[in-house]
Design a protein around this motif. Structure first.
Motif, mmCIF file in Angstrom:
data_model
loop_
_atom_site.group_PDB
_atom_site.id
_atom_site.type_symbol
_atom_site.label_atom_id
_atom_site.label_comp_id
_atom_site.label_asym_id
_atom_site.label_seq_id
_atom_site.Cartn_x
_atom_site.Cartn_y
_atom_site.Cartn_z
ATOM 1 N N UNK A 94 0.820 -1.199 0.000
ATOM 2 C CA UNK A 94 0.000 0.000 0.000
ATOM 3 C C UNK A 94 0.863 1.262 0.000
ATOM 4 N N UNK B 255 3.568 4.105 -1.871
ATOM 5 C CA UNK B 255 3.396 4.953 -3.045
ATOM 6 C C UNK B 255 3.891 4.244 -4.291
ATOM 7 N N UNK C 35 8.662 12.717 3.331
ATOM 8 C CA UNK C 35 7.894 13.940 3.529
ATOM 9 C C UNK C 35 6.438 13.752 3.090
ATOM 10 N N UNK C 36 6.226 12.894 2.089
ATOM 11 C CA UNK C 36 4.840 12.600 1.701
ATOM 12 C C UNK C 36 4.128 11.862 2.824
ATOM 13 N N UNK C 37 4.853 10.954 3.466
ATOM 14 C CA UNK C 37 4.239 10.205 4.565
ATOM 15 C C UNK C 37 3.915 11.133 5.728
ATOM 16 N N UNK D 41 2.447 13.920 -6.556
ATOM 17 C CA UNK D 41 2.232 14.658 -5.313
ATOM 18 C C UNK D 41 3.417 15.550 -4.971
ATOM 19 N N UNK E 248 3.046 18.394 -2.687
ATOM 20 C CA UNK E 248 2.791 18.111 -1.271
ATOM 21 C C UNK E 248 4.042 17.727 -0.505
ATOM 22 N N UNK E 249 5.091 17.332 -1.242
ATOM 23 C CA UNK E 249 6.295 16.922 -0.536
ATOM 24 C C UNK E 249 7.268 18.087 -0.456
ATOM 25 N N UNK E 250 6.750 19.262 -0.688
ATOM 26 C CA UNK E 250 7.609 20.432 -0.603
ATOM 27 C C UNK E 250 8.570 20.524 -1.769
ATOM 28 N N UNK F 269 3.098 14.290 5.564
ATOM 29 C CA UNK F 269 1.889 15.049 5.271
ATOM 30 C C UNK F 269 0.670 14.128 5.278
ATOM 31 N N UNK F 270 0.913 12.815 5.198
ATOM 32 C CA UNK F 270 -0.197 11.873 5.255
ATOM 33 C C UNK F 270 -0.827 11.601 3.908
ATOM 34 N N UNK F 271 -0.050 11.821 2.841
ATOM 35 C CA UNK F 271 -0.581 11.569 1.507
ATOM 36 C C UNK F 271 -0.761 10.062 1.308
ATOM 37 N N UNK F 272 -1.902 9.650 0.793
ATOM 38 C CA UNK F 272 -2.069 8.232 0.470
ATOM 39 C C UNK F 272 -2.032 8.057 -1.038
ATOM 40 N N UNK G 1 10.593 18.481 -2.897
ATOM 41 C CA UNK G 1 11.925 17.906 -2.694
ATOM 42 C C UNK G 1 12.251 16.908 -3.769
ATOM 43 N N UNK H 99 13.764 10.752 0.863
ATOM 44 C CA UNK H 99 13.312 11.915 1.624
ATOM 45 C C UNK H 99 11.956 12.364 1.107
ATOM 46 N N UNK H 100 11.749 12.190 -0.188
ATOM 47 C CA UNK H 100 10.470 12.546 -0.792
ATOM 48 C C UNK H 100 9.360 11.668 -0.222
ATOM 49 N N UNK H 101 9.650 10.361 -0.173
ATOM 50 C CA UNK H 101 8.664 9.425 0.366
ATOM 51 C C UNK H 101 8.354 9.800 1.817
ATOM 52 N N UNK I 56 3.690 8.400 -8.428
ATOM 53 C CA UNK I 56 2.945 9.260 -7.512
ATOM 54 C C UNK I 56 3.856 10.252 -6.808
ATOM 55 N N UNK I 57 5.126 9.905 -6.713
ATOM 56 C CA UNK I 57 6.062 10.848 -6.104
ATOM 57 C C UNK I 57 6.084 12.130 -6.918
ATOM 58 N N UNK J 196 -2.707 18.845 1.561
ATOM 59 C CA UNK J 196 -2.409 17.934 2.661
ATOM 60 C C UNK J 196 -2.949 16.539 2.341
#
Lengths: 506, 326
Positions: free
Chosen positions: A489, A491, B7-9, A499, A502-504, B11-14, A506, B3-5, A495-496, B281
C-alpha cells in the motif's frame, strides 16, 4: 491485520513449498542453468573397411557395456543398407551385415555418455583355474605367487605387488621368464592375468579411450581390472598403481578385437569425442529413475515435444504478469488493459524486439486512422469494433505481403500479433483520445509499449525460460511475491511526481 | 527519493495502492458498487431518502427509446443527457436550448438530432461505461449555476467533491471548469481543484494540473477565500450518503443550483486522490482520526466532529460547534 497475516502466511507456505521442491530437484542433479549442465559426451566410432569383391560382409564391433564412472544416455547407429543386430557375447557387440558391398565402407556408432557412479558391476566372477603350465613355468609361477603373497596383505596389495614386479626395470628371475614372450602391451596384460590366475584372482583386460573435448582420433588404451572380493578395481598396467583416470571410458573387455570383419581389408575404427550440453535434463531424469525417485516423472520433460514447446511459452506468462504487477502497482505506469502488454510481449518473442515495436506501432497507427474515419460514419459500437478487427486482419495481411515482396522476413511475423488484442488497443486508444485528449492516449500507448518491452526483455532471457521450464515450482515463489505485492500500500513511483507539490518539491 | 517518500508520509498523503488496499477493499463491499455505478439507481435511492437530486426527466434504455429525443426537445428547453454508468464526466451532453430542429449545447454549438441519436446509441452500447457494459442514458434537470461561481467557472458547473469516511466528511474541494477542460469539472481534463476548509467552508489554494494557483486561468478572478454558501447543510447532505449507500469510503459530488440549493449529483466508490493536492495535505491522518473515534449514528454530531477536527482556519462559531447539537 488478520488478512495481512493470512496473506503473509500463505506467501510463506508457497515460498517454502516452491523452494523445497526446487532444492530437491537441484539435489537430483537438474542443473541450475543450461551452462552448468552436467557434461554429456558424444563418442563416435567410425568403422571403415574395404570388403573383398563379391563376398557378403559381416562386421562385428564391440560396444560399450558397463563403464565405471559413466552411463549411457542414448546411442544410435548410422549404417545405410546394412542389417544391424546387437547381441551379447561376453560383452555387447553390434553386428552389421550386408549381402554385397563395393568399395570402402563407413559405418557409424554414436553414443552419448554422462558421468555417473551409480552403475557398478558387483557380481562376483568365477574364480579362474590355475594355469596349466609346463616346467619351468609352473614352478616359477608357484615360487612367484608364494613370494608375492609373503609381501602382501590382501588381494589389493597382492595385485599391486605382482604388477610392480612385472613392470620392474630389472625383473627378478621368475618374472623374467614370463616376460620372454612379451612383445606388445596386450601380451603383457595377458601375462599379468596369468600370474594373477596363479593365485586364483579373477582379472580382466579392459580397453577404453580418454574422453577429451574435441578429440578426433582417440586411441584405445588397455587397463587391468582385478576382482578384489567386493568389486572390480582398476590397475594401471604400466605401474601397478590402483587407479583409473576420471576421463577413462571403458569400451570393451576381454581379448576380442574391437572390430572383426572377415573377408575385408583396411578395417579401422576411429573414435571421435565431443562435449555435448543439451541433454543435461535427460541425464537428471535418468539419474532420478535410477534412484527410483518419482518426482521427475511428473516433470514437463515427460510431455511430448510439441506440448513442451507450448509450455515453454505458457510458463513465461506468469513472469510477464509479475512484471506487469511491478510496473503498474509499484512504478505506476499506465497501460491499456491489464494484461494486454504481456500478450504483446509474447508476440515480440516471435518478431524480435525492434521489428516488433515497429510493426505494432504501424498497425496501431493505421488502425487508429481507420477507427477515426469509421467514427464519422456513426456506426454502432459492436459493428464498429468488428470493422476495426477486420481492418486489422487485412492490415496484417497487407504488411506481410508487402514485406514479403520486399524480402523483409521479419514483416511476415506480424501475423503473430494477437489481432483481437490489437483491436482492443485501437478501440481503447481512440476512446481515450477523444475523451481525455491525444496526450493521455499517447501516454497510455507508450506506457503499454514500455511494459511490453520490459516484459519481453525479461521473458526472452534464456535463463528465465530455462528456470521456469525446468523448475515450474519456482512459479509458486513468484505467486507468493505477487500476493505480497497485492498487499503493498506504499506509493507508486509515479505518484512521487504527482504529489510533488505536497512533498515540498523535494 | 527516500526523503520525498518520507515527507509525503509526514503530510499523510495516500497513494492509489493504499486507497485501494486499505480503504476501498476494506470499507466498500463490492456488492454495493452497482448502487453508485448506476446513477439512475443512486438517484432513486437518494429520492427515497429525501435527499435532493437533479430531477430525472427520462431514461433511454433501448434503441427504440432513442426517438424520444425529439419529444424531449419540445418538452424541455434545457436538460442534460449522461450515461448512467459513466465516469469522470465523460459522455455528458448539456443542452441549453434549441434552434429550429437542432439542439444548442452549453458552449453555443448546434448539434443535429442525428448526431444526438448516434451519441445516444454509443451510450447504450457502453462506450462510456466502465468495462464497456451496455448502458442506459439518463435525461435530467440542468443545474443552473449559483451566482457566487459566476466569476470562477468557465462555461460549466463547478461541483463540490466531499470525501466521506464512515459517515464523517474528511476532505472537500471544489472543481472549477476551465476552457481547457471544455466546461467539464474533471481535474484530469484540466479543471481546477480548489481545497475547502472543512471548518469554515472557505476555499484554500487551488491546483491546475500540477501547479499551485491563486487565480482562475480563464477569468483571472481569485479562487481563494470564496465562501461556499450553506456549508453545514452541504456537509450534512454528504454525510447522509453514508447511510444511503452503505459505502465506508465515498466521494460525494454536490452541485449548487441557483434555485434548488445543493443537489447530490453522483456518488463515487473510488474517489480520486487529487483532492489531497487541492487541499495541500494528505488524507491519512484524517482517516486515521475517524478510525480512532467512536462512530456516531447522528449525522449532525459527525458533521460537527469533522468541522472541529479537520478545520484549517478557526471555524466562525467554534464554541458553538463544540457543544453537541440537539
Amino acid at each position: 491485520m488478520s488478512t495481512r497475516l493470512h496473506t503473509g502466511l500463505l506467501a510463506l507456505a508457497l515460498t517454502v513449498i516452491g523452494l523445497a521442491l526446487f532444492a530437491y530437484k537441484l539435489h537430483l542433479g537438474i542443473p541450475l542453468s543450461e551452462d552448468d549442465a552436467s557434461d554429456v559426451w558424444t563418442v563416435e566410432a567410425r568403422v571403415t573397411f574395404t570388403p573383398r569383391p563379391d563376398r557378403s560382409v559381416k562386421a562385428t564391433l564391440q560396444l560399450p557395456d558397463r563403464m565405471p564412472g559413466y552411463a549411457i544416455l542414448n546411442e544410435n547407429f548410422v549404417s545405410r543398407g546394412y542389417g544391424l543386430n546387437t547381441q551379447r557375447n561376453g560383452g555387447r557387440e553390434a553386428v552389421w551385415a550386408i549381402r554385397r558391398a563395393r568399395g570402402p565402407q563407413a559405418l557409424y556408432y554414436r553414443v552419448a555418455v554422462y558421468p555417473d557412479e551409480t552403475d557398478r558391476d558387483e557380481t562376483a566372477p568365477a574364480f579362474p583355474p590355475r594355469p596349466d603350465l609346463e616346467e619351468p613355468y609352473a614352478t616359477a609361477l608357484q615360487e612367484l605367487v608364494a613370494e608375492v603373497r609373503q609381501q602382501s596383505a590382501d588381494i589389493d596389495s597382492f595385485a599391486g605387488e605382482m604388477l610392480r614386479r612385472l613392470n620392474d626395470n630389472s625383473p627378478d628371475q621368475y618374472v623374467d621368464l614370463f616376460l620372454d614372450d612379451v612383445r606388445t602391451e596386450n601380451d603383457k596384460l595377458r601375462t599379468a592375468q596369468n600370474l594373477l590366475a596363479g593365485a586364483r584372482i579373477p582379472s580382466r583386460i579392459v580397453h577404453g579411450i580418454y574422453i577429451v573435448d574435441d578429440n578426433r582420433e582417440a586411441t584405445v588404451v588397455p587397463w587391468l581390472e582385478v576382482w578384489t572380493g567386493q568389486e572390480w578395481s582398476y590397475y594401471d598396467p604400466d605401474t601397478g598403481e590402483k587407479f583409473v583416470p576420471d576421463n577413462y571410458l571403458v569400451w570393451w573387455r576381454g581379448d576380442k578385437p574391437l572390430l572383426d570383419v572377415p573377408d575385408a581389408s583396411d578395417e579401422q575404427v576411429v573414435f571421435a569425442v565431443r562435449k555435448n550440453l543439451i541433454d543435461s535434463i535427460e541425464v537428471a531424469e535418468r539419474r532420478a529413475s535410477l534412484r527410483e525417485s518419482h518426482v521427475l516423472e511428473f516433470s514437463l520433460f515427460g510431455l511430448p515435444v510439441r506440448t513442451q514447446t507450448v509450455y515453454t511459452v505458457l510458463l513465461l506468462v506468469p513472469v510477464g504478469a509479475f512484471i506487469m504487477v511491478l510496473l503498474r502497482n509499484v512504478v505506476g505506469i499506465r497501460t491499456f488493459g491489464t494484461f494486454t502488454p504481456v500478450l504483446i510481449a509474447l508476440a515480440f518473442r516471435e518478431t524480435r524486439l525492434l521489428s516488433g515495436v515497429l510493426l505494432f506501432t504501424i498497425v496501431v497507427a493505421l488502425g487508429l486512422a481507420i477507427r477515426f474515419y469509421l467514427e464519422k460514419l456513426r456506426l454502432l459500437m459492436v459493428p464498429r469494433q468488428a470493422s476495426v478487427l477486420i481492418v486489422v486482419v487485412l492490415l496484417l495481411a497487407a504488411i506481410s505481403i508487402i514485406s514479403g515482396r520486399l524480402g523483409i522476413e521479419t514483416g511476415l511475423s506480424v501475423a503473430l500479433f494477437p489481432m483481437v488484442i490489437l483491436t482492443m488497443v485501437i478501440e481503447r486508444m481512440s476512446v481515450v483520445w477523444e475523451e481525455r485528449g491525444a496526450s493521455n492516449a499517447i501516454v497510455e500507448g507508450i506506457g503499454s509499449l514500455i511494459v511490453a518491452i520490459v516484459a519481453y526483455l525479461v521473458m526472452s532471457m534464456d535463463s528465465v525460460a530455462y528456470l521456469t521450464f525446468a523448475f515450474p515450482e519456482l512459479l509458486l515463489v513468484l505467486l507468493a511475491a505477487t500476493l505480497l505485492l497485492g498487499r503493498y500500500t506504499g506509493y507508486r513511483l509515479t505518484e512521487l511526481a504527482r504529489f510533488n507539490a505536497l512533498s515540498g518539491g523535494k | 527519493m527516500l526523503s520525498k517518500i518520507r515527507s509525503l508520509q509526514q503530510v499523510g498523503v495516500i497513494g492509489i495502492n493504499c486507497r485501494n488496499g486499505d480503504f476501498i477493499e476494506r470499507y466498500n463491499p463490492r456488492r454495493l458498487f452497482p448502487l453508485v455505478d448506476d446513477k439512475v439507481r443512486t438517484k432513486q435511492l437518494a429520492m427515497a431518502a429525501g435527499i435532493a437530486v437533479p430531477e430525472l426527466y427520462d431514461t433511454i434504455e433501448t434503441p427504440h427509446d432513442i426517438r424520444k429525443v425529439e419529444q424531449l426537445r419540445d418538452r424541455y428547453t434545457d436538460f442534460v443527457i449522461k450515461p448512467a454508468q459513466g465516469s469522470g464526466g465523460d459522455g455528458i451532453l448539456v443542452v441549453t436550448g434549441h434552434s429550429g430542429k437542432n439542439f444548442r449545447r452549453h458552449n453555443g454549438l448546434l448539434v443535429t438530432p442525428e448526431e444526438v441519436s448516434h451519441y445516444l446509441s454509443n451510450i447504450l452500447s457502453g462506450q462510456y461505461s466502465l468495462g464497456g457494459h451496455p448502458d442506459k442514458a439518463m435525461v435530467e434537470y440542468r443545474v443552473v449555476n449559483d451566482p457566487i461561481f459566476d466569476d470562477v467557472a468557465y462555461q460549466g458547473i463547478p461541483d463540490i467533491r466531499i470525501i466521506v469516511f464512515q459517515g464523517y466528511p474528511v476532505m472537500a474541494m471544489i472543481r472549477l471548469p476551465t476552457r481547457q477542460s471544455q466546461g467539464k469539472a474533471n481535474l484530469h481534463q484540466g479543471a481546477i481543484g480548489v481545497g475547502i476548509d472543512l471548518g469554515s467552508g472557505r476555499t484554500l489554494g487551488g491546483v491546475h494540473g500540477n501547479s499551485v494557483i491563486a487565480n482562475h486561468p480563464d477569468t483571472g478572478s481569485s479562487i481563494r477565500d470564496l465562501e461556499i454558501p450553506e456549508w453545514d447543510r452541504l456537509l450534512t447532505l454528504a454525510a447522509r450518503c453514508f447511510e444511503l449507500s452503505g459505502l465506508g469510503y465515498l466521494g460525494v459530488d454536490i452541485v449548487l443550483d441557483r434555485n434548488q440549493g445543493p443537489l447530490i449529483l453522483e456518488l463515487n466508490a473510488r474517489p480520486g486522490l487529487n483532492i489531497q493536492i487541492a487541499n495541500g495535505t494528505g488524507l491519512r491522518h484524517r482517516l486515521r482520526a475517524v478510525e480512532e473515534c467512536d462512530s456516531a449514528d447522528d449525522v449532525t454530531r459527525r458533521v460537527a466532529f469533522s468541522r472541529r477536527r479537520f478545520a484549517v482556519q478557526a471555524p466562525p462559531m467554534a464554541d458553538e460547534l463544540l457543544q453537541p447539537a440537539v
